[in-house]
Design a protein around this motif. Structure first.
Motif, PDB file in Angstrom:
ATOM      1  N   THR A  91       0.832  -1.233   0.000  1.00 30.58           N
ATOM      2  CA  THR A  91       0.000   0.000   0.000  1.00 30.58           C
ATOM      3  C   THR A  91       0.857   1.270   0.000  1.00 30.58           C
ATOM      4  OG1 THR A  91      -0.266   0.122   2.423  1.00 30.58           O
ATOM      5  CG2 THR A  91      -1.898  -1.167   1.234  1.00 30.58           C
ATOM      6  N   LEU A  92       1.941   1.208  -0.757  1.00 35.05           N
ATOM      7  CA  LEU A  92       2.864   2.346  -0.799  1.00 35.05           C
ATOM      8  C   LEU A  92       2.242   3.623  -1.349  1.00 35.05           C
ATOM      9  CD1 LEU A  92       5.724   0.172  -1.631  1.00 35.05           C
ATOM     10  CD2 LEU A  92       6.369   2.485  -1.148  1.00 35.05           C
ATOM     11  N   SER A  93       1.347   3.435  -2.338  1.00 40.36           N
ATOM     12  CA  SER A  93       0.836   4.621  -3.035  1.00 40.36           C
ATOM     13  C   SER A  93      -0.548   5.032  -2.548  1.00 40.36           C
ATOM     14  CB  SER A  93       0.799   4.354  -4.548  1.00 40.36           C
ATOM     15  OG  SER A  93      -0.136   3.337  -4.820  1.00 40.36           O
ATOM     16  N   ALA A  94      -0.990   4.491  -1.411  1.00 43.52           N
ATOM     17  CA  ALA A  94      -2.315   4.888  -0.904  1.00 43.52           C
ATOM     18  C   ALA A  94      -2.325   6.378  -0.583  1.00 43.52           C
ATOM     19  CB  ALA A  94      -2.648   4.081   0.347  1.00 43.52           C
ATOM     20  N   SER A  95      -3.400   7.062  -0.994  1.00 39.67           N
ATOM     21  CA  SER A  95      -3.544   8.487  -0.669  1.00 39.67           C
ATOM     22  C   SER A  95      -4.006   8.598   0.788  1.00 39.67           C
ATOM     23  CB  SER A  95      -4.581   9.120  -1.598  1.00 39.67           C
ATOM     24  OG  SER A  95      -5.855   8.546  -1.305  1.00 39.67           O
ATOM     25  N   PRO A  96      -3.908   9.801   1.380  1.00 45.59           N
ATOM     26  CA  PRO A  96      -4.418   9.961   2.749  1.00 45.59           C
ATOM     27  C   PRO A  96      -5.886   9.523   2.868  1.00 45.59           C
ATOM     28  CG  PRO A  96      -3.090  11.858   2.144  1.00 45.59           C
ATOM     29  CD  PRO A  96      -3.207  11.016   0.906  1.00 45.59           C
ATOM     30  N   ALA A  97      -6.690   9.837   1.849  1.00 42.21           N
ATOM     31  CA  ALA A  97      -8.104   9.417   1.900  1.00 42.21           C
ATOM     32  C   ALA A  97      -8.223   7.896   1.867  1.00 42.21           C
ATOM     33  CB  ALA A  97      -8.870  10.033   0.725  1.00 42.21           C
ATOM     34  N   GLU A  98      -7.356   7.266   1.078  1.00 44.77           N
ATOM     35  CA  GLU A  98      -7.392   5.800   1.005  1.00 44.77           C
ATOM     36  C   GLU A  98      -6.907   5.163   2.312  1.00 44.77           C
ATOM     37  OE1 GLU A  98      -7.039   4.472  -3.626  1.00 44.77           O
ATOM     38  OE2 GLU A  98      -5.202   5.277  -2.738  1.00 44.77           O
ATOM     39  N   LEU A  99      -5.938   5.807   2.978  1.00 46.88           N
ATOM     40  CA  LEU A  99      -5.525   5.292   4.295  1.00 46.88           C
ATOM     41  C   LEU A  99      -6.699   5.340   5.265  1.00 46.88           C
ATOM     42  CD1 LEU A  99      -1.920   6.773   4.827  1.00 46.88           C
ATOM     43  CD2 LEU A  99      -2.549   4.491   4.047  1.00 46.88           C
ATOM     44  N   ASP A 100      -7.512   6.388   5.155  1.00 44.68           N
ATOM     45  CA  ASP A 100      -8.723   6.457   6.001  1.00 44.68           C
ATOM     46  C   ASP A 100      -9.673   5.287   5.700  1.00 44.68           C
ATOM     47  OD1 ASP A 100      -7.969   8.725   7.387  1.00 44.68           O
ATOM     48  OD2 ASP A 100      -8.911  10.097   5.948  1.00 44.68           O
ATOM     49  N   MET A 101      -9.775   4.947   4.411  1.00 43.80           N
ATOM     50  CA  MET A 101     -10.649   3.811   4.033  1.00 43.80           C
ATOM     51  C   MET A 101     -10.128   2.511   4.650  1.00 43.80           C
ATOM     52  SD  MET A 101     -11.184   4.644  -0.009  1.00 43.80           S
ATOM     53  CE  MET A 101     -11.535   6.329  -0.504  1.00 43.80           C
ATOM     54  N   ILE A 102      -8.817   2.348   4.635  1.00 43.46           N
ATOM     55  CA  ILE A 102      -8.223   1.134   5.228  1.00 43.46           C
ATOM     56  C   ILE A 102      -8.527   1.108   6.722  1.00 43.46           C
ATOM     57  CG2 ILE A 102      -6.075  -0.096   5.727  1.00 43.46           C
ATOM     58  CD1 ILE A 102      -4.907   1.154   3.146  1.00 43.46           C
ATOM     59  N   LYS A 103      -8.296   2.243   7.368  1.00 42.63           N
ATOM     60  CA  LYS A 103      -8.532   2.328   8.812  1.00 42.63           C
ATOM     61  C   LYS A 103      -9.998   2.008   9.141  1.00 42.63           C
ATOM     62  CE  LYS A 103      -8.717   3.515  13.134  1.00 42.63           C
ATOM     63  NZ  LYS A 103      -8.482   2.424  14.090  1.00 42.63           N
ATOM     64  N   GLU A 104     -10.886   2.600   8.391  1.00 44.96           N
ATOM     65  CA  GLU A 104     -12.321   2.413   8.642  1.00 44.96           C
ATOM     66  C   GLU A 104     -12.743   0.947   8.478  1.00 44.96           C
ATOM     67  OE1 GLU A 104     -16.237   4.401   6.771  1.00 44.96           O
ATOM     68  OE2 GLU A 104     -14.492   5.712   6.965  1.00 44.96           O
ATOM     69  N   SER A 105     -12.111   0.269   7.529  1.00 44.35           N
ATOM     70  CA  SER A 105     -12.498  -1.116   7.246  1.00 44.35           C
ATOM     71  C   SER A 105     -11.976  -2.100   8.292  1.00 44.35           C
ATOM     72  CB  SER A 105     -11.949  -1.536   5.878  1.00 44.35           C
ATOM     73  OG  SER A 105     -10.549  -1.752   5.952  1.00 44.35           O
ATOM     74  N   GLY A 106     -10.924  -1.698   9.021  1.00 41.28           N
ATOM     75  CA  GLY A 106     -10.322  -2.627   9.984  1.00 41.28           C
ATOM     76  C   GLY A 106      -9.241  -3.512   9.380  1.00 41.28           C
ATOM     77  N   ALA A 107      -8.937  -3.305   8.081  1.00 38.91           N
ATOM     78  CA  ALA A 107      -7.896  -4.123   7.432  1.00 38.91           C
ATOM     79  C   ALA A 107      -6.522  -3.803   8.027  1.00 38.91           C
ATOM     80  CB  ALA A 107      -7.896  -3.871   5.928  1.00 38.91           C
ATOM     81  N   ALA A 108      -5.618  -4.779   7.959  1.00 39.20           N
ATOM     82  CA  ALA A 108      -4.238  -4.595   8.408  1.00 39.20           C
ATOM     83  C   ALA A 108      -3.335  -4.451   7.184  1.00 39.20           C
ATOM     84  CB  ALA A 108      -3.793  -5.788   9.239  1.00 39.20           C
ATOM     85  N   VAL A 109      -2.126  -3.931   7.417  1.00 38.07           N
ATOM     86  CA  VAL A 109      -1.164  -3.760   6.323  1.00 38.07           C
ATOM     87  C   VAL A 109       0.168  -4.398   6.711  1.00 38.07           C
ATOM     88  CG1 VAL A 109       0.165  -2.081   4.971  1.00 38.07           C
ATOM     89  CG2 VAL A 109      -2.245  -1.647   5.448  1.00 38.07           C
ATOM     90  N   SER A 110       0.805  -5.032   5.733  1.00 36.47           N
ATOM     91  CA  SER A 110       2.154  -5.562   5.914  1.00 36.47           C
ATOM     92  C   SER A 110       3.115  -4.748   5.049  1.00 36.47           C
ATOM     93  CB  SER A 110       2.197  -7.031   5.493  1.00 36.47           C
ATOM     94  OG  SER A 110       3.524  -7.513   5.519  1.00 36.47           O
ATOM     95  N   VAL A 111       4.168  -4.234   5.664  1.00 34.09           N
ATOM     96  CA  VAL A 111       5.192  -3.517   4.898  1.00 34.09           C
ATOM     97  C   VAL A 111       6.483  -4.339   4.899  1.00 34.09           C
ATOM     98  CG1 VAL A 111       4.226  -1.228   5.345  1.00 34.09           C
ATOM     99  CG2 VAL A 111       5.984  -2.130   6.880  1.00 34.09           C
TER     100      VAL A 111
END
Ligand SMILES: [Zn+2]
Length: 473
Positions: free
Chosen positions: A288-308
């Motif tokens: 999720t390197l290129s996620a926009s700030p709005a898209e990061l909010d979508m991830i947060k809202e959904s409860g999904a996790a991220v692996s870097v």
């Protein structure tokens, strides 16, 4: 541990095994020359160590003890008494939870450092070309090599991201390797390398595994998930291809994992997932390197996790991970190896150090991310991101005993100063003295219980076979 202490330890502690001196029935089980039985879960107490619990209430305990019985941590503190338990001298040792790895294509460690310097020899064409020639035995040899390296370097949990499931037997080989090494893991079952993006993945293997998972799970040490291609590969994938795969994972009640917004060029890939109801607590996103700030909010809202995976992300030119940005949003974040074909060796301590260093470089400050924060990402946060934090990721009574002992008396680590900085900045596999998974001691006195030369030999033979079949000279 000094040599004298080590000899004392061996005399009193042969039952938990060190240095290949297997003198009791318990350790006879641990020899495993046939690749068979794992060591028994005993009862032991680590005394007089510097214990970093990574638990917010317990904190660090200097001169602390950890008492383990039948795979469970039963007590931690300064005045723990455990008569009858075997004593392990923790003097000069830092004890912390085993590291939790969150996304690793273990099936392709056979191609370690094989991603070359020209476009046609890059990571993707290389693993696609050679991956198509792999038998189940090759997958077994590769994943076992990875799992052995994981234990040796201090990981006690790995996420085997298996996107070369050419048959049910290939998936079973991956699981068998994890089982044989005794590591805690998730096997995420994917598709075969070389499959066209116009075709849905065969659901036969994952359905068969899910139906009979108890018999595969190594007494609950290994979980099952789905490795999903998602909506984008080289180009967009059609809904009639990706949707049935996703729906089937949900129907089977399995966690889903997907690479998305992987490079700086791969923009606008999170929003379509959100709009398609393809995010959620059961979904792990990779990169999720290129996620926009709005898209990061979508991830947060959904409860999904991220692996870097900064090791591979920097090496392949994807760019810088948004680790601090995601932490600031409250998104669960874990660290990962990704692929040894790009990163070479696979120490998660090295990945954690790189994670901190990248964030400090981005923030143009020595203080953007603390060493302790990076270690949290590699332990308790990783466990949260994989949904296993009720069992592992920190050391406290009631949790399973997944822990490592780090020897501070080595040339690359001495002398003892700040524990968090030392662990993050100095730990290499040679400092990892002891590794325990579910109460089983899998590395002791710097030596693995498993037959490492055999693991290497069989991986070498497997690669030779793949080279031969691929006509690679
Ligand atoms: Zn990956």
């Amino acid at each position: 541990m000094c040599e004298l202490c080590r000899r004392d330890f061996l005399r009193g502690m042969a039952a938990v095994g060190a240095s290949g001196v297997f003198s009791t029935p318990l350790m006879a089980q641990a020899q495993r020359s046939d690749g068979g039985q794992l060591p028994a879960r005993g009862e032991f107490i680590i005394d007089n160590a510097y214990v970093m619990t990574m638990d917010s209430n317990l904190g660090d305990i200097a001169g602390g003890s950890v008492h383990v019985r039948n795979g469970e941590i039963v007590a931690i503190g300064r005045d723990v008494r455990a008569p009858g338990a075997q004593a392990i001298d923790g003097n000069g040792m830092i004890v912390l939870p085993g590291l939790v790895e969150t996304h690793w294509h273990m099936w392709n460690t056979l191609f370690r450092s094989f991603a070359g310097d020209k476009a046609e020899e890059g990571y993707f064409p290389t693993v696609a070309r050679f991956g198509q020639q792999m038998t189940p035995d090759d997958v077994f040899a590769s994943t076992r090599l990875s799992a052995a390296e994981a234990i040796n370097s201090g990981m006690t949990f790995v996420h085997s991201w298996c996107h070369n499931v050419r048959s049910k037997a290939h998936a079973e080989a991956d699981i068998k390797a994890l089982t044989e090494v005794g590591i805690r893991a998730r096997h995420s079952c994917g598709w075969p390398q070389g499959m066209p993006d116009t075709q849905s993945a065969d659901q036969g293997p994952i359905e068969a595994l899910a139906r009979d998972w108890k018999s595969y799970s190594n007494e609950g040490l290994i979980g099952l998930g789905m490795a999903w291609r998602g909506q984008f590969r080289a180009g967009p994938i059609k809904p009639e291809v990706y949707q049935p795969e996703f729906d089937n994972a949900r129907k089977l009640g399995l966690p889903i994992t997907v690479h998305v917004a992987s490079s700086r060029k791969a923009v606008n890939q999170i929003e379509p997932l959100a709009k398609g109801n393809l995010l959620g607590k059961d979904v792990q996103l990779i990169h999720t390197l290129s996620a926009s700030p709005a898209e990061l909010d979508m991830i947060k809202e959904s409860g999904a996790a991220v692996s870097v995976s900064p090791g591979s992300e920097l090496r392949i030119g994807y760019g810088y991970p948004q680790t601090s940005e995601m932490i600031a949003k409250g998104i669960p974040v874990g660290l990962s190896v990704d692929t040894s074909a790009l990163t070479g060796n696979s120490s998660l301590f090295a990945v954690a150090k790189l994670t901190r260093d990248v964030e400090n470089a981005k923030g143009a400050s020595e203080f953007t991310m603390t060493a302790r924060r990076a270690l949290e990402l590699a332990t308790i946060d990783g466990a949260r991101s994989m949904g296993v934090d009720d069992k592992v990721g920190s050391l406290k009574p009631g949790k399973r005993a997944d822990l490592v002992m780090i020897d501070t008396n080595t040339l690359s680590m001495a002398v003892m100063t700040d524990p968090a900085h030392l662990v993050l900045e100095c730990t290499t596999p040679e400092n990892v003295d002891t590794v325990v998974v579910d109460g089983r001691i899998l590395k002791r006195g710097g030596k693995l219980v498993l037959d490492a030369p055999k693991v290497v030999r069989e991986a070498r033979n497997a690669l030779a076979g793949v080279r031969e079949r691929t006509k690679w000279r």
